[in-house]
Design an enzyme around this catalytic site. Structure first.
Site, PDB file in Angstrom:
ATOM      1  N   GLU A 135       0.856  -1.177   0.000  1.00  0.00           N
ATOM      2  CA  GLU A 135       0.000   0.000   0.000  1.00  0.00           C
ATOM      3  C   GLU A 135       0.902   1.240   0.000  1.00  0.00           C
ATOM      4  O   GLU A 135       1.919   1.277   0.703  1.00  0.00           O
ATOM      5  CB  GLU A 135      -0.880   0.015   1.254  1.00  0.00           C
ATOM      6  CG  GLU A 135      -2.033  -0.979   1.220  1.00  0.00           C
ATOM      7  CD  GLU A 135      -3.223  -0.463   0.425  1.00  0.00           C
ATOM      8  OE1 GLU A 135      -3.097   0.597  -0.215  1.00  0.00           O
ATOM      9  OE2 GLU A 135      -4.263  -1.133   0.449  1.00  0.00           O
ATOM     10  N   ARG A 283     -16.970  -0.641   1.489  1.00  0.00           N
ATOM     11  CA  ARG A 283     -16.086  -1.619   0.880  1.00  0.00           C
ATOM     12  C   ARG A 283     -16.896  -2.583   0.025  1.00  0.00           C
ATOM     13  O   ARG A 283     -18.101  -2.757   0.211  1.00  0.00           O
ATOM     14  CB  ARG A 283     -15.331  -2.414   1.960  1.00  0.00           C
ATOM     15  CG  ARG A 283     -14.550  -1.581   2.957  1.00  0.00           C
ATOM     16  CD  ARG A 283     -13.310  -0.954   2.347  1.00  0.00           C
ATOM     17  NE  ARG A 283     -12.356  -1.937   1.866  1.00  0.00           N
ATOM     18  CZ  ARG A 283     -11.430  -2.532   2.619  1.00  0.00           C
ATOM     19  NH1 ARG A 283     -11.354  -2.260   3.908  1.00  0.00           N
ATOM     20  NH2 ARG A 283     -10.577  -3.395   2.093  1.00  0.00           N
ATOM     21  N   LEU A 284     -16.235  -3.250  -0.862  1.00  0.00           N
ATOM     22  CA  LEU A 284     -16.889  -4.243  -1.705  1.00  0.00           C
ATOM     23  C   LEU A 284     -16.913  -5.580  -0.980  1.00  0.00           C
ATOM     24  O   LEU A 284     -16.077  -5.847  -0.108  1.00  0.00           O
ATOM     25  CB  LEU A 284     -16.146  -4.368  -3.026  1.00  0.00           C
ATOM     26  CG  LEU A 284     -15.912  -3.043  -3.754  1.00  0.00           C
ATOM     27  CD1 LEU A 284     -15.152  -3.279  -5.048  1.00  0.00           C
ATOM     28  CD2 LEU A 284     -17.227  -2.334  -4.025  1.00  0.00           C
ATOM     29  N   TRP A 286     -15.994  -9.132  -1.120  1.00  0.00           N
ATOM     30  CA  TRP A 286     -14.987  -9.804  -1.937  1.00  0.00           C
ATOM     31  C   TRP A 286     -15.368 -11.272  -2.169  1.00  0.00           C
ATOM     32  O   TRP A 286     -14.769 -12.199  -1.621  1.00  0.00           O
ATOM     33  CB  TRP A 286     -13.615  -9.690  -1.274  1.00  0.00           C
ATOM     34  CG  TRP A 286     -13.121  -8.275  -1.198  1.00  0.00           C
ATOM     35  CD1 TRP A 286     -13.788  -7.135  -1.542  1.00  0.00           C
ATOM     36  CD2 TRP A 286     -11.838  -7.842  -0.753  1.00  0.00           C
ATOM     37  NE1 TRP A 286     -13.012  -6.029  -1.339  1.00  0.00           N
ATOM     38  CE2 TRP A 286     -11.812  -6.432  -0.853  1.00  0.00           C
ATOM     39  CE3 TRP A 286     -10.716  -8.507  -0.270  1.00  0.00           C
ATOM     40  CZ2 TRP A 286     -10.705  -5.684  -0.497  1.00  0.00           C
ATOM     41  CZ3 TRP A 286      -9.608  -7.758   0.084  1.00  0.00           C
ATOM     42  CH2 TRP A 286      -9.594  -6.357  -0.024  1.00  0.00           C
ATOM     43  N   ASP A 392      -7.784  -5.305  -8.796  1.00  0.00           N
ATOM     44  CA  ASP A 392      -7.256  -4.553  -7.663  1.00  0.00           C
ATOM     45  C   ASP A 392      -6.237  -5.382  -6.873  1.00  0.00           C
ATOM     46  O   ASP A 392      -6.130  -6.599  -7.017  1.00  0.00           O
ATOM     47  CB  ASP A 392      -8.423  -4.151  -6.762  1.00  0.00           C
ATOM     48  CG  ASP A 392      -8.119  -2.945  -5.897  1.00  0.00           C
ATOM     49  OD1 ASP A 392      -7.000  -2.406  -5.977  1.00  0.00           O
ATOM     50  OD2 ASP A 392      -9.009  -2.531  -5.130  1.00  0.00           O
ATOM     51  N   GLU A 395      -0.647  -6.533  -3.786  1.00  0.00           N
ATOM     52  CA  GLU A 395       0.522  -6.152  -2.973  1.00  0.00           C
ATOM     53  C   GLU A 395       0.554  -6.832  -1.613  1.00  0.00           C
ATOM     54  O   GLU A 395       1.524  -6.664  -0.874  1.00  0.00           O
ATOM     55  CB  GLU A 395       0.518  -4.636  -2.704  1.00  0.00           C
ATOM     56  CG  GLU A 395       0.153  -3.762  -3.846  1.00  0.00           C
ATOM     57  CD  GLU A 395      -1.343  -3.534  -3.966  1.00  0.00           C
ATOM     58  OE1 GLU A 395      -1.720  -2.565  -4.618  1.00  0.00           O
ATOM     59  OE2 GLU A 395      -2.136  -4.339  -3.412  1.00  0.00           O
ATOM     60  N   ARG A 442      -3.257  -1.536 -10.225  1.00  0.00           N
ATOM     61  CA  ARG A 442      -2.401  -0.567  -9.553  1.00  0.00           C
ATOM     62  C   ARG A 442      -1.090  -1.215  -9.126  1.00  0.00           C
ATOM     63  O   ARG A 442      -0.058  -0.566  -9.046  1.00  0.00           O
ATOM     64  CB  ARG A 442      -3.105   0.022  -8.337  1.00  0.00           C
ATOM     65  CG  ARG A 442      -3.332  -0.968  -7.203  1.00  0.00           C
ATOM     66  CD  ARG A 442      -3.975  -0.336  -5.990  1.00  0.00           C
ATOM     67  NE  ARG A 442      -3.941  -1.237  -4.842  1.00  0.00           N
ATOM     68  CZ  ARG A 442      -4.367  -0.920  -3.627  1.00  0.00           C
ATOM     69  NH1 ARG A 442      -4.863   0.280  -3.404  1.00  0.00           N
ATOM     70  NH2 ARG A 442      -4.291  -1.777  -2.631  1.00  0.00           N
ATOM     71  N   ASP A 459      -4.719   4.880  -5.069  1.00  0.00           N
ATOM     72  CA  ASP A 459      -5.704   5.546  -4.211  1.00  0.00           C
ATOM     73  C   ASP A 459      -5.214   6.908  -3.734  1.00  0.00           C
ATOM     74  O   ASP A 459      -4.823   7.081  -2.579  1.00  0.00           O
ATOM     75  CB  ASP A 459      -6.012   4.662  -2.998  1.00  0.00           C
ATOM     76  CG  ASP A 459      -6.630   3.337  -3.400  1.00  0.00           C
ATOM     77  OD1 ASP A 459      -7.089   3.215  -4.546  1.00  0.00           O
ATOM     78  OD2 ASP A 459      -6.649   2.424  -2.558  1.00  0.00           O
TER      79      ASP A 459
END
Length: 669
Positions: A135, A283-284, A286, A392, A395, A442, A459
């Site tokens: 992040e 938030r989604l 998941w 998405d 990381e 990203r 972000d």
């Protein structure tokens, strides 16, 4: 071009063509060794990594040997340097020595770029850049209150070097590039003007060297090395992708954009599979499954997508490489052995993503890569008509889990985004839609270029701050483009809204001006949509978005030309000024404006409350101001920049001049 050794009185020089690469002297050795003693902490994708190396060993002599060089200490070999064409390999010979510091030759005033997608600095001189995907942090500036709050809440503040997409590759103004061919933790250290140092957590390192007569050729060579993206389809570069996440009402809201005269290429609904509310915001859910939760959020989605297609509008969604433990797919994935496991048992290793836990799909296992590509991205998404998605994350691979292939998570962590990109590209290819369906990422690392068709800048905070606001979008695109990523874009409007930091009308307007001059223009509602302005919140904002979406559509023929250049030569769409004007060192550090191809220059306003800005017009020959038609000579100018007229210039002798001239009319409609 080959590497060759030149003996010197007190050491040796290693040359690549006529360029010195290593300059080894007794007082300044090219290689230093040590034993590592690391400490690693991860919390929700934020890492704290430190090392206390011991038993530092500095070679005191050297000798030529078969295949290269031996470095000696007390007359005993401690390391070897071998060369093969453009490849340089260094091996530590002593057991337990797993830290290598390699000092590459630097010349006075030599400028350095690279490091993957760097958000704060285009020129890397004077700073060190750990190469570890993570992040990027919120604020990314240790002097600000927001960063201090986020650090206290979970190491989440970040710093100038934190990035979703690091890459151990650097380019210098000698038009030389050095690439570390490894995925382990490393640091590019440019704090010493006398050398370009690379610290590597390994007992063996391999570097690849590239050289060219100028930056255009060098970038082209690097893009070929890492793999060139498929061209973006016409639908993605013509008009705006509208991001809405209000369930079925998103379709009704889209009509407002159309009625306002917006040029719409796609509707992006990242909440297609459901949502959950957390302290971070909306938030989604998941669980990448077109099932009950998705049906409640978006009833009869397949039919709604088909209806959009009839109108020439694509539909885009969202996925990431994790599956919520309370989702419908979790049991299926666990039963198929598709998750990474704990080190102390055969249980699934769960990661805390902030109020919910997820399993990490193990992409080191072929069966799991195939399962995710077919079962999730193929059957659940592509087969119902979804035309692309945000791929998405990537990381978060922890360093304390067990991988199916037995590899060390410390080695696998950085290459995880590349594996994730491969899975997405595999799904798209399986349906014959490479170059049509578009996913954007990203996270990245060396080699992601060959699989990921489009980057997005991550972000950003919803503000103008130096290290985490709108301006970082430009720096990210320029730096990533130098290492082979042709296409980049951002969340128009920004994403992260925390601790009272919310969008302003000015920010929303300025972001439209910036996004229109990226290959893809896409809006985002952010992490706290109910607390923030949206482009359909006010008539003026909706009109602003519509105007700039039409600008984006108008430029599509030029962007297609740039896509062809990316395909044929590996050149990025958005380019630093020095890429076409390498003989002016004053351009080496410019990161707040860019060339849009060779014939257009864009200087977005990325500071709050500004109505004029300094613009550098490079090279020879005049530049024409789009909005007034006035011609300007090369040099530095103070240009009016009211909202609605960011400084944009073009070459009047360009074959695309008539297209550029028409921008004023498009904006005024």
């Amino acid at each position: 071009m080959k590497l060759r050794v030149n003996a010197q009185i007190d050491g040796f020089d290693l040359l690549f063509g006529d360029r010195i690469v290593l300059s080894h002297r007794t007082t300044c050795p090219a290689v230093v060794m040590a034993r590592g003693n690391p400490e690693i902490t991860m919390f929700r994708g934020n890492f704290r990594i430190s090392d206390s190396p011991a038993d530092k060993l500095v070679p005191t002599a050297w000798r030529q040997a078969d295949g290269g060089i031996e470095l000696l200490h007390d007359d005993a070999p401690v390391a070897t340097i071998s060369t093969n064409l453009n490849r340089l390999t260094i091996n530590a010979l002593l057991p337990g020595y797993d830290r290598l510091r390699v000092r590459f030759h630097a010349e006075p005033s030599e400028c350095v770029w690279g490091g993957g997608e760097q958000m704060s600095y285009l020129a890397l001189n004077g700073r060190a850049f750990p190469i570890w995907t993570s992040e990027p942090g919120v604020g990314r500036d240790k002097s600000t209150e927001l960063t201090r709050i986020m650090d206290a809440e979970g190491m989440a503040g970040g710093d100038y070097w934190n990035t979703n997409y690091p890459q151990p590759t650097f380019l210098t103004s000698r038009w030389l590039a050095v690439h570390l061919d490894a995925s382990c933790y490393s640091v590019l250290d440019f704090t010493d003007p006398g050398c370009h140092a690379v610290d590597v957590w390994s007992n063996m390192v391999a570097f690849e060297l590239f050289a060219a007569d100028g930056p255009l050729e060098l970038v082209s060579v690097l893009s070929k090395r890492f793999g060139r993206q498929p061209q973006l389809p016409d639908w993605a570069i013509g008009g705006a992708i509208v991001g809405l996440k209000s369930g079925a009402s998103s379709f009704d809201r889209l009509e407002r954009f159309i009625e306002a005269g917006a040029a719409i290429s796609a509707l992006w609904c990242e909440d297609w599979a459901g949502i959950r509310e957390t302290s971070f915001g909306r938030r989604l859910f998941w669980d990448w499954h077109n099932g009950e939760r998705s049906a409640r959020r978006y009833p009869d989605l397949k039919t709604r997508i088909a209806d959009l297609h009839q109108r020439g509008i694509r539909f885009m969604a969202y996925a990431n490489p994790y599956i919520a433990a309370d989702g419908e797919l979790f049991a299926e994935a666990a039963g198929g052995g598709h998750f990474c496991l704990r080190t102390d048992s055969d249980d699934v290793h769960l990661v805390d993503f902030g109020k919910f836990d997820c399993g990490v799909v193990d992409f080191t296992r072929e069966q799991s890569r195939a399962w995710f590509a077919e079962r999730v991205l193929g059957r659940e998404m592509l087969d119902i008509g979804i035309d692309g998605w945000m791929a998405d994350f990537g990381e978060y691979l922890p360093t304390d889990l067990r991988l199916a292939d037995g590899s060390d998570p410390m080695e696998a962590h950085n290459r995880w985004p590349v594996l994730w990109a491969e899975v997405n590209a595999r799904a798209v290819e399986s349906r014959g839609r490479t170059g049509d369906a578009v996913f954007f990422m990203r996270a990245g690392f060396s080699g992601v270029q060959a699989h990921c068709p489009l980057l997005w800048a991550g972000d950003q905070s919803v503000d103008f701050t130096r290290h985490d606001g709108i301006g970082t979008v430009i720096t990210g695109a320029l730096s990533a483009g130098l290492v082979g990523n042709a296409y980049s874009h951002s969340d128009c409007g920004g994403y992260t809204s925390l601790h009272g930091n919310i969008r302003t009308e000015e920010l929303m307007q300025r972001w439209c001006e910036l996004a229109a001059f990226a290959p893809v223009m896409r809006s985002h509602e952010g992490n706290r949509p109910d607390d923030n302005l949206q482009y359909d919140s006010k008539p003026d904002l909706l009109a602003c978005f519509a105007r700039w979406s039409r600008v984006h559509l108008h430029l599509a023929p030029y962007v297609r030309h740039l896509c062809n250049e990316a395909r044929d030569h590996g050149l990025p769409v958005q380019r630093p000024l020095f890429l076409h004007h390498p003989h002016d060192p004053a351009l080496f550090t410019v990161q707040d404006q860019f060339l849009y191809g060779a014939d257009m220059l864009v200087a977005p306003v990325v500071e709050k409350g500004v109505s004029r800005r300094r613009v550098i017009l490079p090279g020879a020959g005049v530049w024409r101001h789009v909005w007034t038609g006035n011609d300007y000579a090369p040099g530095t100018h103070d240009i009016p920049a009211p909202i609605g007229q960011p400084p944009v210039f073009y070459r009047p002798d360009s074959v695309h001049a008539a297209l550029f001239e028409g921008l004023n009319e498009v904006l005024e409609r």
